[in-house]
Structure formats: structure tokens, C-alpha cells
Design an enzyme around this catalytic site. Structure first.
Site, mmCIF file in Angstrom:
data_model
loop_
_atom_site.group_PDB
_atom_site.id
_atom_site.type_symbol
_atom_site.label_atom_id
_atom_site.label_comp_id
_atom_site.label_asym_id
_atom_site.label_seq_id
_atom_site.Cartn_x
_atom_site.Cartn_y
_atom_site.Cartn_z
ATOM 1 N N SER A 98 -7.730 3.586 9.274
ATOM 2 C CA SER A 98 -8.447 3.879 8.092
ATOM 3 C C SER A 98 -7.711 2.845 7.210
ATOM 4 C CB SER A 98 -8.669 4.940 7.771
ATOM 5 O OG SER A 98 -8.965 5.187 6.337
ATOM 6 N N ASP A 144 -14.913 1.864 7.645
ATOM 7 C CA ASP A 144 -14.046 2.881 7.113
ATOM 8 C C ASP A 144 -14.660 3.797 6.039
ATOM 9 O OD1 ASP A 144 -11.447 4.075 7.044
ATOM 10 O OD2 ASP A 144 -11.643 3.310 4.946
ATOM 11 N N ARG A 146 -15.258 11.888 7.877
ATOM 12 C CA ARG A 146 -13.888 12.854 8.647
ATOM 13 C C ARG A 146 -13.700 13.741 7.484
ATOM 14 N NH1 ARG A 146 -9.997 8.326 8.529
ATOM 15 N NH2 ARG A 146 -8.587 10.220 8.790
ATOM 16 N N HIS A 185 0.887 -1.188 -0.084
ATOM 17 C CA HIS A 185 0.081 -0.085 0.065
ATOM 18 C C HIS A 185 0.835 1.149 0.054
ATOM 19 C CE1 HIS A 185 -3.424 2.566 1.120
ATOM 20 N NE2 HIS A 185 -2.627 3.132 1.813
ATOM 21 N N LYS A 215 -8.651 -1.545 6.078
ATOM 22 C CA LYS A 215 -8.594 -2.094 4.581
ATOM 23 C C LYS A 215 -7.642 -3.327 4.337
ATOM 24 C CE LYS A 215 -8.784 2.224 3.466
ATOM 25 N NZ LYS A 215 -8.874 3.741 3.381
HETATM 26 N N1 URA Z 1 -5.986 7.269 3.140
HETATM 27 C C1 URA Z 1 -7.022 6.356 3.824
HETATM 28 O O1 URA Z 1 -7.311 5.294 3.231
HETATM 29 N N2 URA Z 1 -7.596 6.874 5.004
HETATM 30 C C2 URA Z 1 -7.036 7.812 5.715
HETATM 31 O O2 URA Z 1 -7.609 8.142 6.728
HETATM 32 C C3 URA Z 1 -5.963 8.845 4.989
HETATM 33 C C4 URA Z 1 -5.804 8.174 3.916
#
Ligand code: URA
Length: 434
Positions: A183, A161, A168, A82, A187
Site C-alpha cells: 500500500s 490502493d 481493509r 515517507h 503510492k
Molecule cells: N499506511 C498506508 O498508506 N497503507 C497501509 O496499509 C497502512 C498505513
């Protein structure tokens, strides 16, 4: 249990229990707790912060709020990578085939671009016919057979999320390290890999502008991954200028192909070798990172990594011939050079402005439903530290619309700053957290 008490507890600086966290996540996803109460809690978290235990519990609650991808039918250790996102970031296009050629199984879920950063799926769609619309079975089969497959985010992966992030985003509560870490990691945990490799960007084009914040985020994410029983390594890398030279879609694919041919930009090559070496080591394919690096270099030299890219593209419906003939990838009709406005050394390139310029040309999305022009983009001729004379080309614009090209030209010129003194190049890999 009452949401009101949970908000009040956090507001007063108390640590939330696992039960309280699970209660609010379940209630929020089920639509039983309204946005305004969750907004208040998010704001309280921003002011009072969260402990490691709270962050881990939040991550696990979000990861389990929807489907957990079952990768058990893939043989061996499963790897995921990621990046926190940046301009010109085509790392996955190089890294996936490179480590797959070494025997790694990489299951990659990617997104589309929005705003000034591009998305891997858009870039790959530069190959005629390429699709990420794989069934779960096809995705798993391709990983077993080829070592690398890429799909879009499934709708029901970490739905908590998805909902929280959207909230957010509009309540000024994105920039809390624990919330960002949970967050991203929710994932990743739901995506099921055993080994997670994170590329945390820092600098003007990154989410984390300050290096110390990037390290903090990297540490927090690594700790969460370890706490959930996964092997994690996080690399903090520079995004104070775009990665490589190419920014766009097909143009970035061409640069990725050049990198797999051994002719890539130094920063991109270094990043892929560093990430790749850790992946090989953590997967048990190489004894140490040095051995892994040599193996990866060999796979570039003997073109096996390039062949792997072709195999991957074909398996996802794309024209593999374009891997060996990148000139067949989409090409724009207008070429325009961007002249340097003064003589000196390139001091800084504002990455997000370069990303926005590519969006103006049609290569990025302002809104989710925008259709991209995959052929347009920007090729940076000069990067930080390079000497230039006034009028030299600092970048080349590839466009299909003169008005847009002129607008991008002004923006690119403004994105560059100069120094009359020599500029020392910054360290590209800032550090590694494991
Ligand atoms: N990328 C994400 O997936 N979540 C966040 O909170 C910030 C960047």
C-alpha cells in the site's frame, strides 16, 4: 480467469501469479469485481501471507492503476520521503528545506491529519496564505527552482490502493505486513522519485507497536523499492513517546523553525540529520554519510536551511516573514500547565493519548471535514527519563476553550506513567535498512 479461483488459490496457500494479481486489481478498480470478493481475498492473504514476488507484483499493479507522476522535467536525482506516521512528527518541515539547501530535489506529496496523528499540510497552513493547491507545472517548477515543493495527494494516484485501503480498514485486514508494504510503496512508486527514504516508526504511538515488526516492514518496503528499480533506505525510529516536545500545528511549525535555527529537540534533530545524510549520499551530493552530516550541520549553522524554508513558504503563497518571526504564527488564548501526579522519573508517555488530547483541543480531525484550530496544541515539558516532583509541570496546554483544555489535561495526566527508579532512555534510532 475467475475471481472465485483466485480467492480459492490463496485460501489453499498457493502463490498468486502476476496475471492473477493484475486481473483482480484491474477488475476491482473498474468496478467489475465486488467488494465482498476482494474482502475474501484480503482475509485469505492475512492467513496465508504473500511471498516477496506476490508483494512486488501487487505493489506494481496498484502503482500502475492510475497516474504515474512524471518528474522527468526536474533536473537531477529526485527524492521522496515517507513516514509511517506518529505524534509530533514534523520531520518533513525540517528535512525538506534542509536537504534542498544542500542541492537535493525533493518532490513531496503529503496528506492531512486524521485521528491521533497530524498532517504536514495542516501544519504548513499555519503560515498565512500557504497553499498546496499547485498545478503539476508549478509543483515541478518550484522543485527545479527551490529544491523542495509540497502538494496534496492527487486523486488518481494509485486509485487501487485508495479503494483497497478503505476496504481493509473495515474488514480487519489492515495489519498484514505485505499489504501495508505494498500500500505504502505503490503510492511512492507512482509519485515517481528515484530515491525513497522511509521513516518507519515503532512504539506505542506507531502503527507497528513491536520493533521486530517495524524492521520486517522496513525490509519488505526496501526490497519492493529495489525490485522496482528505486534506491531505498528505511530508518526505524522510536515513537514510544512523541517526537520532539510540540504536538499540534503552529506549535510544531515553531519547533521545526527552532530546529532549523539549531535549537531543536535532540531526537528530532538526530532524525533529520540521519535521514538527510542518507538522502545526500544516495543523491550523489556527498561521498558518505559523515561528510553529508557535516554539510547539513553547516547549513543549519549558517541559516541557509532556514532561508530555504522561507523561500519554499513564499513560493507556495505563504508569509515568509513568519519563518523569521514565529511569534506571528497562530497563538492560542489560554495557557494551562499540567501538573505531575507523583514524584519520580517519567517511565512512559502514551503517544496516541497525547495526539488525541491535541485533537480534543481542536488541533486534529475526528472526521475528514472538521476545520482545525491551528493555534492550539501541547508542549511536553518532561519526557521519558526526566526526574519530576509532584506538581511540577509535565506539559503545557495551549487552548481556546476551557472545557476542552480541562478534558485534555486529564488525558495528558493519564498518558504519563512514572517510576520511582531512574529510567534509562531508549535508543532513538533503532536501525537502518537499505
Ligand atoms: N499506511 C498506508 O498508506 N497503507 C497501509 O496499509 C497502512 C498505513
Amino acid at each position: 480467469m475467475r475471481m472465485y479461483d483466485i480467492i480459492a488459490n490463496k485460501k489453499n496457500g498457493k502463490e498468486l501469479t502476476k496475471e492473477e494479481i493484475e486481473f483482480f486489481i484491474k477488475g476491482y478498480v473498474a468496478g467489475e469485481i465486488p467488494d465482498y470478493q476482494v474482502s475474501a481475498l484480503m482475509m485469505a492473504i492475512c492467513f496465508q501471507k504473500m511471498s516477496y514476488e506476490e508483494t512486488l507484483n501487487l505493489t506494481l499493479a496498484m502503482a500502475h492503476s492510475g497516474d504515474i507522476l512524471d518528474l522527468s522535467s526536474i533536473h537531477g536525482i529526485k527524492v521522496d520521503k515517507h513516514s509511517t506516521g506518529g505524534v509530533g512528527d514534523k520531520t518533513s518541515l525540517v528535512l525538506g528545506p534542509l536537504v534542498a539547501a544542500a542541492g537535493v530535489k525533493m518532490a513531496k506529496m503529503s496528506g492531512r491529519g486524521l485521528g491521533h496523528t497530524g498532517g504536514t499540510i495542516d501544519k504548513l497552513e499555519s503560515f498565512t496564505g500557504f497553499s498546496t493547491n499547485l498545478t503539476e507545472q508549478q509543483f515541478l517548477e518550484n522543485i527545479n527552482r527551490i529544491g523542495f515543493a509540497l502538494t496534496g495527494q492527487t486523486a488518481n494516484l494509485a486509485p487501487a490502493d485508495k479503494k483497497l485501503y478503505a476496504l481493509r480498514d473495515v474488514t480487519a485486514t489492515v495489519d498484514n505486513l505485505s499489504l501495508i508494504a505494498s500500500s505504502i510503496m505503490s503510492k511512492k512508486l507512482a509519485a515517481g522519485a528515484d530515491v525513497i527514504v522511509l521513516d518507519v516508526k515503532t512504539g506505542s504511538g506507531a502503527f507497528m507497536k513491536k520493533e521486530e515488526d517495524a524492521f520486517q516492514l522496513a525490509k519488505e518496503m526496501a526490497a519492493i523499492g529495489n525490485g522496482a528499480g528505486r534506491k531505498v533506505v528505511a530508518i526505524v525510529s522510536d515513537m514510544d513517546q512523541p517526537l520532539g516536545y510540540a504536538v499540534g500545528n503552529a506549535i510544531e511549525v515553531k519547533e521545526a523553525i527552532a530546529t532549523l535555527n539549531g535549537n531543536g529537540p535532540k531526537d528530532l534533530t538526530e532524525l533529520c540529520l540521519t535521514l538527510g545524510a542518507h538522502i545526500l549520499h544516495l543523491s550523489g551530493i556527498a561521498e558518505n554519510e559523515n561528510e553529508a552530516r557535516l554539510r547539513l550541520l553547516e547549513l543549519i549553522e549558517n541559516r541557509k536551511a532556514l532561508d530555504k524554508l522561507a523561500e519554499f513558504v513564499e513560493a507556495q503563497g505563504g508569509d515568509a516573514n513568519q519563518v523569521y518571526h514565529p511569534e506571528l504564527l497562530p497563538t492560542a488564548s489560554i495557557t494551562m500547565e499540567v501538573p505531575a501526579t507523583m514524584t519520580g522519573y517519567i517511565f512512559h508517555i502514551q503517544s496516541d493519548e497525547i495526539g488525541i488530547s491535541a485533537t480534543i483541543l481542536g488541533g486534529g480531525r475526528e472526521q475528514k471535514e472538521d476545520i482545525l484550530d491551528l493555534s492550539v496544541g501541547i508542549y511536553l515539558r518532561k519526557k521519558v527519563g526526566d526526574a519530576v516532583s509532584q506538581g511540577d509541570a509535565i506539559a503545557t496546554i495551549y487552548a481556546n476553550d476551557l472545557k476542552k483544555a480541562n478534558e485534555a489535561m486529564k488525558r495528558i495526566q493519564n498518558a504519563y506513567t512514572y517510576s520511582t527508579e531512574e529510567v534509562a532512555c531508549q535508543k532513538f534510532i533503532k536501525g537502518i535498512v537499505s
